[in-house]
Design a protein around this motif. Structure first.
Motif, mmCIF file in Angstrom:
data_model
loop_
_atom_site.group_PDB
_atom_site.id
_atom_site.type_symbol
_atom_site.label_atom_id
_atom_site.label_comp_id
_atom_site.label_asym_id
_atom_site.label_seq_id
_atom_site.Cartn_x
_atom_site.Cartn_y
_atom_site.Cartn_z
ATOM 1 N N THR A 153 0.825 -1.204 0.000
ATOM 2 C CA THR A 153 0.000 0.000 0.000
ATOM 3 C C THR A 153 0.860 1.255 0.000
ATOM 4 O O THR A 153 0.615 2.208 -0.760
ATOM 5 C CB THR A 153 -0.911 0.012 1.242
ATOM 6 O OG1 THR A 153 -1.690 -1.186 1.268
ATOM 7 C CG2 THR A 153 -1.837 1.214 1.226
ATOM 8 N N LEU A 210 -9.067 2.525 5.334
ATOM 9 C CA LEU A 210 -7.906 2.466 4.459
ATOM 10 C C LEU A 210 -8.322 2.122 3.029
ATOM 11 O O LEU A 210 -7.845 2.738 2.067
ATOM 12 C CB LEU A 210 -6.907 1.431 4.977
ATOM 13 C CG LEU A 210 -5.591 1.309 4.200
ATOM 14 C CD1 LEU A 210 -4.850 2.636 4.180
ATOM 15 C CD2 LEU A 210 -4.705 0.228 4.813
ATOM 16 N N GLY A 235 -10.354 5.195 1.540
ATOM 17 C CA GLY A 235 -9.465 6.319 1.288
ATOM 18 C C GLY A 235 -8.501 6.047 0.147
ATOM 19 O O GLY A 235 -8.202 6.939 -0.654
ATOM 20 N N TYR A 236 -8.030 4.807 0.060
ATOM 21 C CA TYR A 236 -7.071 4.485 -0.992
ATOM 22 C C TYR A 236 -7.758 4.462 -2.359
ATOM 23 O O TYR A 236 -7.144 4.811 -3.368
ATOM 24 C CB TYR A 236 -6.420 3.129 -0.715
ATOM 25 C CG TYR A 236 -5.009 3.045 -1.241
ATOM 26 C CD1 TYR A 236 -3.941 3.476 -0.463
ATOM 27 C CD2 TYR A 236 -4.741 2.574 -2.513
ATOM 28 C CE1 TYR A 236 -2.648 3.424 -0.939
ATOM 29 C CE2 TYR A 236 -3.452 2.516 -3.003
ATOM 30 C CZ TYR A 236 -2.398 2.946 -2.208
ATOM 31 O OH TYR A 236 -1.121 2.906 -2.700
ATOM 32 N N CYS A 294 -6.012 13.053 -0.291
ATOM 33 C CA CYS A 294 -6.326 11.622 -0.188
ATOM 34 C C CYS A 294 -5.180 10.810 0.414
ATOM 35 O O CYS A 294 -5.397 9.676 0.858
ATOM 36 C CB CYS A 294 -6.667 11.063 -1.572
ATOM 37 S SG CYS A 294 -8.200 11.706 -2.278
ATOM 38 N N ALA A 328 -4.695 7.724 4.265
ATOM 39 C CA ALA A 328 -4.114 6.392 4.062
ATOM 40 C C ALA A 328 -2.867 6.206 4.919
ATOM 41 O O ALA A 328 -2.672 5.156 5.544
ATOM 42 C CB ALA A 328 -3.788 6.182 2.585
ATOM 43 N N THR A 378 -3.890 5.974 8.741
ATOM 44 C CA THR A 378 -4.530 4.694 9.051
ATOM 45 C C THR A 378 -3.518 3.557 9.028
ATOM 46 O O THR A 378 -3.532 2.667 9.878
ATOM 47 C CB THR A 378 -5.666 4.402 8.065
ATOM 48 O OG1 THR A 378 -6.553 5.534 8.019
ATOM 49 C CG2 THR A 378 -6.450 3.175 8.489
ATOM 50 N N THR A 387 -0.934 3.437 -7.861
ATOM 51 C CA THR A 387 -2.033 3.414 -6.895
ATOM 52 C C THR A 387 -3.104 2.391 -7.258
ATOM 53 O O THR A 387 -3.678 1.752 -6.367
ATOM 54 C CB THR A 387 -2.674 4.805 -6.772
ATOM 55 O OG1 THR A 387 -3.047 5.284 -8.071
ATOM 56 C CG2 THR A 387 -1.706 5.789 -6.125
#
Length: 426
Positions: free
Chosen positions: A235, A294, A297-298, A327, A331, A334, A390
Motif C-alpha cells: 500500500t 484504508l 481512502g485508498y 487523499c 491512508a 490509518t 495506486t
C-alpha cells in the motif's frame, strides 16, 4: 447511511497530546532532523538534470538513492530497536553528510553516471529514519493511550509540513542560488538536526538488547513476518509512486512552460492538501474500522491520481494536485495506526521503517520511470506512473484486506528459550 464520525470532543485532541510530558524535547529536534529528507530527491533531480541535461539520468540517480534507503532503512530500524536510537543516528548522519557532499562534488565535476550511482548508494543508505524514531518515542510514552491515533495523525501532519517546506526550499536554493545549493543544505541540515535529536536520550525507547532477566530471552519476530505489515508495505509503495511521479513530472511540466520556479509551488500545494487532511483526520473520532477506512481512502487516492496525466494547465494541475494530496494523509495515518495493533512493541521502529522504506522505494521507481517517460514520450506522460502505482496497490489491498486485522489477544508474538508466558499484541 449512518454517520461514520463522532464529534471531535470525543477524542483527545492535539492540545492534550502536546502537553504530554517531555514531548517537546524530541518533537522540535525531530522536526529539524526530518526536514532535509523532503529536500533530498528533488535536490538530486534538479542538480543532476542541470549537469547532464537529462531527466532520465536525474531520475535514475535519485532512484538509486531511494532504493538504497528502502533496502537499508528496516535494518537501521531493527538496530535502533535493539541498541538504541542514538547508537544508530550518530554514525548515520555523519556518513550521510559525507556521502551527500561527495555526490554533489561528483555531479558538479561532470563525473560519469556510474560514479554518481556509486555515491548515491551510501547517500540513500544513511538517510536517518527520524520519522519512525519519533513515532516509536510516542508509542513508548503513550503505551496504549487513546492519544495514540492522535499522535499518528500529528506525525503525518508533521511529515507533510516538511513536504510543503522542503520542495519550496530545495527549488528556491537550486534555481535562485546554485543548482548544488539544495543538496548541500540537505546534507548540512541532516547532520545538525540528527545530532541534536540523538542528544535527546531521555525520551528514546529502551533498547530491546538492554532487557534483563526473563525478558532478555525474548526475541521478537521481524516485522516483515507479520502478514498485515506486508500488505501495508504494498500500500505504501503505491503512495511512493505518487510522490516520485509528481516530483519529476511537475518539474518537467513547469520547465516546459518556461516557469521552473512554479515547481516548488505546485508540489507545495499538493503537500498542503496532504497536511490539511491529516489535521482533520487527527481531530475526528472515527467509528468505522481502520481497515475499511484504508480501503475507501485508498480508492479515492487511485481515482484522483488517475486524472493527473490529463491536466495541461497550471490551475487544473494545482487543483487536482490538492485533491490527490488530501487523499494521501488518511491512508498514511490509518496505515501507521494499524501497525500499533499488528506489531509487538519491540519491533515497532523496524515496522515503521519498512513502511517509510516502501514509500521511498515506490518513489524511487516512480522517479526513474517518470523521468524516462518525460524524456521519451509526451509532456506529462510521467503522470501515468502515479495512476498505475495506486491502482495496482489498491487491487492488492482489497484482495488481502483481511490480513490487516490484529491477531487474537494472547497470541504469542515473541519466542525464547524457557519463556512460557505469551506476549499479547499491543
Amino acid at each position: 447511511m449512518a454517520s461514520t464520525v463522532t464529534p471531535t470532543a470525543s477524542r483527545p485532541g492535539y492540545g492534550q497530546l502536546l502537553r504530554t510530558r517531555g514531548a517537546w524535547t524530541f518533537l522540535l529536534p525531530g522536526f529539524a532532523a526530518r526536514q532535509p529528507f523532503a529536500m533530498l530527491t528533488l535536490s538530486i533531480v534538479l542538480l543532476v538534470q542541470h549537469t547532464t541535461g537529462s531527466y532520465g539520468a536525474a531520475g535514475a540517480v535519485a532512484a538509486v538513492t531511494g532504493v538504497s534507503m528502502a533496502l537499508f532503512a528496516p535494518y537501521s530500524g531493527r538496530l535502533a530497536d535493539r541498541h538504541g536510537q542514538r547508537a544508530v543516528l550518530v554514525p548515520g548522519v555523519l556518513l550521510h553528510a559525507v556521502a551527500g557532499l561527495s555526490l554533489t562534488a561528483l555531479a558538479l565535476a561532470d563525473a560519469p553516471l556510474w560514479a554518481l550511482f556509486a555515491a548515491a548508494v551510501p547517500t540513500g543508505a544513511s538517510v536517518p529514519q527520524v520519522g519512525p524514531m519519533v513515532r516509536a518515542r510516542w508509542a513508548a510514552k503513550l503505551q496504549g493511550s487513546p492519544l495514540m491515533p492522535t499522535a499518528a495523525a500529528f506525525e503525518s501532519v508533521t511529515d507533510e509540513l516538511t513536504f510543503v517546506l522542503g520542495p519550496l526550499v530545495a527549488t528556491a536554493l537550486c534555481t535562485a542560488v546554485d543548482p548544488a545549493a539544495g543538496l548541500i543544505a540537505e546534507a548540512t541540515l541532516t547532520l545538525l538536526g540528527g545530532l541534536l535529536f540523538a542528544a535527546q536520550r531521555g525520551t528514546q525507547p529502551s533498547p530491546a538488547g538492554a532487557a534483563t532477566g526473563e525478558h532478555a530471552r525474548v526475541r521478537h519476530d521481524p516485522a516483515l513476518r507479520v502478514p498485515g505489515v506486508r500488505v501495508l508495505i504494498v500500500t505504501f509503495l503505491g503512495i511512493g509512486t505518487v510522490f516520485g511521479g509528481m516530483q519529476v513530472s511537475l518539474a518537467a511540466f513547469t520547465e516546459s512552460i518556461g516557469e521552473p520556479g512554479l515547481n516548488g509551488v505546485l508540489y507545495g500545494i499538493f503537500a498542503a492538501g496532504n497536511m490539511l487532511s491529516g489535521i482533520v483526520c487527527g481531530a475526528v473520532a472515527w467509528k468505522t474500522a481502520p481497515q475499511r477506512r484504508l480501503v475507501v481512502g485508498y480508492a479515492a487516492l487511485a481515482v484522483t491520481a488517475s486524472g493527473l496525466w490529463a491536466a495541461h494547465s497550471v490551475p487544473v494541475l494545482a487543483g487536482l494536485g490538492l485533491l490527490v494530496g488530501m487523499c494521501i494523509a488518511p491512508a498514511l495515518i490509518t496505515g501507521y495506526t494499524l501497525v500499533e495493533n499488528l506489531v509487538a512493541a519491540g519491533a515497532r521502529t523496524e515496522a515503521f521503517t519498512w513502511l517509510t522504506g516502501a514509500v521511498a522505494l515506490g518513489q524511487a521507481a516512480a522517479v526513474t520511470v517518470s523521468g524516462q517517460f518525460e524524456d521519451r514520450l509526451w509532456d506529462g506522460a510521467g503522470f501515468l506512473v502515479p495512476m498505475a502505482g495506486t491502482v495496482l496497490a489498491l487491487v492488492t489491498l482489497v484482495s488481502l484486506r483481511s490480513r490487516l486485522s490484529a491477531p487474537p489477544v494472547g497470541r504469542t508474538v515473541a519466542r525464547g528459550v524457557g519463556h512460557r508466558a505469551t506476549v499479547p499484541v499491543d
